[in-house]
Design a protein around this motif. Sequence first.
Motif, PDB file in Angstrom:
ATOM      1  N   TYR A 137       0.853  -1.183   0.000  1.00 42.26           N
ATOM      2  CA  TYR A 137       0.000   0.000   0.000  1.00 42.26           C
ATOM      3  C   TYR A 137       0.892   1.236   0.000  1.00 42.26           C
ATOM      4  N   PHE A 138       0.614   2.165  -0.926  1.00 45.67           N
ATOM      5  CA  PHE A 138       1.392   3.396  -1.022  1.00 45.67           C
ATOM      6  C   PHE A 138       0.463   4.585  -0.790  1.00 45.67           C
ATOM      7  N   ALA A 139       0.607   5.221   0.355  1.00 41.33           N
ATOM      8  CA  ALA A 139      -0.226   6.375   0.670  1.00 41.33           C
ATOM      9  C   ALA A 139       0.107   7.556  -0.233  1.00 41.33           C
ATOM     10  N   ASP A 140       1.376   7.666  -0.605  1.00 40.73           N
ATOM     11  CA  ASP A 140       1.835   8.763  -1.467  1.00 40.73           C
ATOM     12  C   ASP A 140       2.222   8.179  -2.824  1.00 40.73           C
ATOM     13  N   PRO A 141       1.646   8.698  -3.918  1.00 41.71           N
ATOM     14  CA  PRO A 141       1.998   8.197  -5.262  1.00 41.71           C
ATOM     15  C   PRO A 141       3.497   8.269  -5.548  1.00 41.71           C
TER      16      PRO A 141
END
Length: 288
Positions: A137-141
Amino acid sequence: MSTADQLVREIYNWIEQWEQCAEKLKKLARELESLREKCNASECVSSSLTVIGAGCVVAAGVTVLTGGAGAPFLFGLGGVYGGISTGISVVTMITEHLLSSDTMKEAEKRVEKCNKIKIKIQKLFDQLRNERRRERYFADPDDLDRDVLNEILRALARLRGLHFSINQRSSQEQMDTLGGVLSSVGLKADGRLLGRVLATGAGLLVKKVFKSGMRRVLKGGIMVVGGGFVFGFELAEATDKWKDMIQKNHVTQASQSLKDTADELLQITEALKEDLDNINRLFTRRAR
């Protein structure tokens, strides 16, 4: 083999195909020069005749010479090979050689293959991006972009037999250099960080090639777009240009243009290989 490994191998393959295309163009330039020299020397050897399958007239006579015949006289570059019922100019012969030469066909195959590899690289990059997104999971692109680029860097390291974790901060130089390579392939950027890396890398690549002495960008069909190199080389358009030169009796100019194009391709591919080597040199230093 992982997606990143496949992508890296296709990048090397893409560079190699452009190098081979350049060598074919150089060979074709030599062929045109050789034909022109034979014409200037008033020679018509069998190897030239087989290009168009036509006969020649000896002096003012009507003797038809074919296949393995000797060397009849020509009447300058615009002279005519005269058969019993046909007349074919030297310019036409050289033009026919340009269009039908096996060397030209090989160059065309290389360009076609390069275009297919370019599409494959984009697909592999998109596939890798999707794989990494599913895995974490990547909260920031930007974190996703960084992770994808690091995965490609790891694949480059694996290709050299190096296996270790890449520190993101210390690999920024490698990341920017990789960005230059990816930009030359015409990779499409979705994320902000990826866009910055591609732009930075493209600028570094352009500076490097200009510093190496290249001064003919666009002349050979290689474009500078958005600060970076894009292989916008279209062989069909370039061939029309060379054909037009020949038909205007500028065979030397056409052969020089072929060599210039080949030199431009080789200068850029050499810069790309050097960048990949520099990335790997940094890996090697850190592995010690």
